[in-house]
Design an enzyme around this catalytic site. Structure first.
Site, mmCIF file in Angstrom:
data_model
loop_
_atom_site.group_PDB
_atom_site.id
_atom_site.type_symbol
_atom_site.label_atom_id
_atom_site.label_comp_id
_atom_site.label_asym_id
_atom_site.label_seq_id
_atom_site.Cartn_x
_atom_site.Cartn_y
_atom_site.Cartn_z
ATOM 1 N N THR A 97 0.792 -1.221 0.000
ATOM 2 C CA THR A 97 0.000 0.000 0.000
ATOM 3 C C THR A 97 0.827 1.276 0.000
ATOM 4 O O THR A 97 1.598 1.532 0.925
ATOM 5 C CB THR A 97 -0.953 0.064 1.215
ATOM 6 O OG1 THR A 97 -1.677 -1.150 1.321
ATOM 7 C CG2 THR A 97 -1.931 1.213 1.066
ATOM 8 N N ARG A 115 -10.954 -10.901 -2.823
ATOM 9 C CA ARG A 115 -10.677 -10.250 -1.540
ATOM 10 C C ARG A 115 -10.376 -8.772 -1.754
ATOM 11 O O ARG A 115 -9.646 -8.389 -2.643
ATOM 12 C CB ARG A 115 -9.501 -10.925 -0.854
ATOM 13 C CG ARG A 115 -9.109 -10.297 0.512
ATOM 14 C CD ARG A 115 -7.964 -9.311 0.395
ATOM 15 N NE ARG A 115 -7.547 -8.808 1.712
ATOM 16 C CZ ARG A 115 -6.638 -7.847 1.882
ATOM 17 N NH1 ARG A 115 -6.060 -7.293 0.834
ATOM 18 N NH2 ARG A 115 -6.315 -7.447 3.092
ATOM 19 N N VAL A 116 -10.946 -7.935 -0.895
ATOM 20 C CA VAL A 116 -10.687 -6.499 -0.914
ATOM 21 C C VAL A 116 -10.230 -6.080 0.473
ATOM 22 O O VAL A 116 -10.860 -6.417 1.472
ATOM 23 C CB VAL A 116 -11.950 -5.706 -1.321
ATOM 24 C CG1 VAL A 116 -11.703 -4.203 -1.184
ATOM 25 C CG2 VAL A 116 -12.346 -6.049 -2.752
ATOM 26 N N GLY A 117 -9.137 -5.354 0.531
ATOM 27 C CA GLY A 117 -8.626 -4.863 1.802
ATOM 28 C C GLY A 117 -9.162 -3.485 2.129
ATOM 29 O O GLY A 117 -10.206 -3.060 1.636
ATOM 30 N N ASP A 118 -8.421 -2.769 2.944
ATOM 31 C CA ASP A 118 -8.906 -1.471 3.419
ATOM 32 C C ASP A 118 -8.645 -0.324 2.467
ATOM 33 O O ASP A 118 -9.308 0.714 2.531
ATOM 34 C CB ASP A 118 -8.246 -1.137 4.759
ATOM 35 C CG ASP A 118 -6.739 -0.953 4.609
ATOM 36 O OD1 ASP A 118 -6.068 -1.889 4.122
ATOM 37 O OD2 ASP A 118 -6.227 0.123 4.967
ATOM 38 N N GLY A 129 -0.776 -2.113 5.996
ATOM 39 C CA GLY A 129 -0.710 -3.326 6.805
ATOM 40 C C GLY A 129 -1.866 -4.256 6.501
ATOM 41 O O GLY A 129 -2.397 -4.256 5.396
ATOM 42 N N GLY A 153 -5.256 -5.186 6.056
ATOM 43 C CA GLY A 153 -6.424 -4.339 5.835
ATOM 44 C C GLY A 153 -7.652 -4.723 6.617
ATOM 45 O O GLY A 153 -8.475 -3.860 6.963
#
Length: 335
Positions: free
Chosen positions: A192, A220-223, A244, A246
């Protein structure tokens, strides 16, 4: 003693000032020192791209977009942009978000075969009534907006994926310890680019871009593309961005929380720490084995950061292209 005539003159001028349009107050504020901050050591290169906008009086929004575009195309890092590692099925998907200090925002998630997700996110913000587009719909929108489809998965990333498949073990790794002597843009396992900027008009903006965790479940989707989790900006207070694992930022709306802590009077560093303490409070055992990092800037241009574990660094660039790479404080002491 002030005369009645002078008093009337003073109050009439004050009243006239109150009737000035709101835009006057915004444009009258031109003495803010521009500054841009970014996560990790590769933020140095991203900051330099953003600074080309800020040094010429450009907007914070344009600056963070340019910085993120540099990371997406020129960095070639295993966790950001075109050189990112794929999911466990061999697909490279990109996530990004952008937010202006006036509350406008846009994001894309699980976007494939488009080089600059940050610019697509800005188009979502400016050209649609929505905040987020995902997957095939995000790609369709990008193509309709003139973005070209291209195969992004590099031979290096494909080879890494083929090696991973031999054991197919999925375990997010904590960042390898890196200090200020690190070489910007190397190929370790950082994730990121989060970038925050304040321009000479005192306007704030932020951007986040990533290829997400390597070998993740498809979809999958993180923050990073989640407004309030990976990024949040408010001209009245400040801005924060995260890096980091997410899932932890999403569970705690970490970037939003950091901004709200600044609203309550905390410094950027104190606000980041308070948000991380919330994560530790809820998931103490888990927090000992994962990395979460927060970076913040307030409306005065003051910056600060905090991480769960030692090793997080962030880059700061301001007047005269003064570039600094700083080590973040951490909740858990080194070692």
């Amino acid at each position: 003693m002030i005369s009645r005539r002078d008093w009337l003159k003073t109050t009439s001028l004050t009243g006239a000032g109150l009737l000035l349009p709101a835009s006057f107050a915004v444009h009258a504020k031109t003495n803010q020192q521009a500054r841009v901050v970014s996560t990790w050591d590769f933020g140095v290169g991203a900051n330099q791209a953003a600074w080309q906008v800020l040094r010429n009086g450009g907007s914070a929004l344009d600056a963070v977009e340019q910085g993120a575009r540099w990371a997406e195309s020129d960095l070639c890092n295993a966790t950001v942009g075109r050189c990112g590692n794929p999911d466990r099925d061999g697909h490279l998907s990109l996530d990004a978000s952008i937010m202006d200090g006036d509350g406008r925002c846009g994001s894309v998630a699980a976007l494939e075969d488009i080089l600059h997700p940050i610019s697509v996110a800005r188009r979502v913000m400016e050209k649609t009534p929505h905040v987020m587009l995902v997957g095939a719909g995000a790609q369709q929108f990008a193509v309709e907006q003139g973005f070209q489809k291209r195969r992004l998965l590099t031979p290096t990333a494909k080879k890494a994926w083929q090696e991973w498949k031999k054991e197919s073990k999925y375990q997010p790794q904590m960042n390898v310890e890196r200090l200020s002597k690190a070489i910007p843009g190397d190929k370790s396992n950082h994730d990121t680019l989060g970038m925050l900027a304040i321009d000479s008009q005192g306007r704030l903006a932020g951007a986040c871009t990533t290829s997400g965790m390597a070998w993740k479940l498809r979809g999958r989707v993180g923050d990073s593309p989640i407004i309030g989790a990976g990024l949040y900006v408010d001209n009245q207070v400040g801005a924060a961005t995260a890096s980091g694992v997410g899932e932890e930022m999403i569970r705690n709306a970490a970037s939003f929380l950091a901004v709200e802590m600044m609203r309550q009077g905390k410094s950027p560093s104190e606000a980041c720490l308070a948000a991380l303490e919330r994560i530790v409070q809820k998931r103490e055992e888990a927090s000992k084995n994962l990395q979460v990092c927060l970076l913040a800037i307030n409306k005065h241009g003051e910056t600060g950061a905090y991480a769960l574990h030692h090793g997080f660094v962030y880059a700061v660039c301001d007047h005269d292209k003064d570039e600094r790479l700083l080590d973040s404080a951490s909740v858990y002491a080194k070692g």
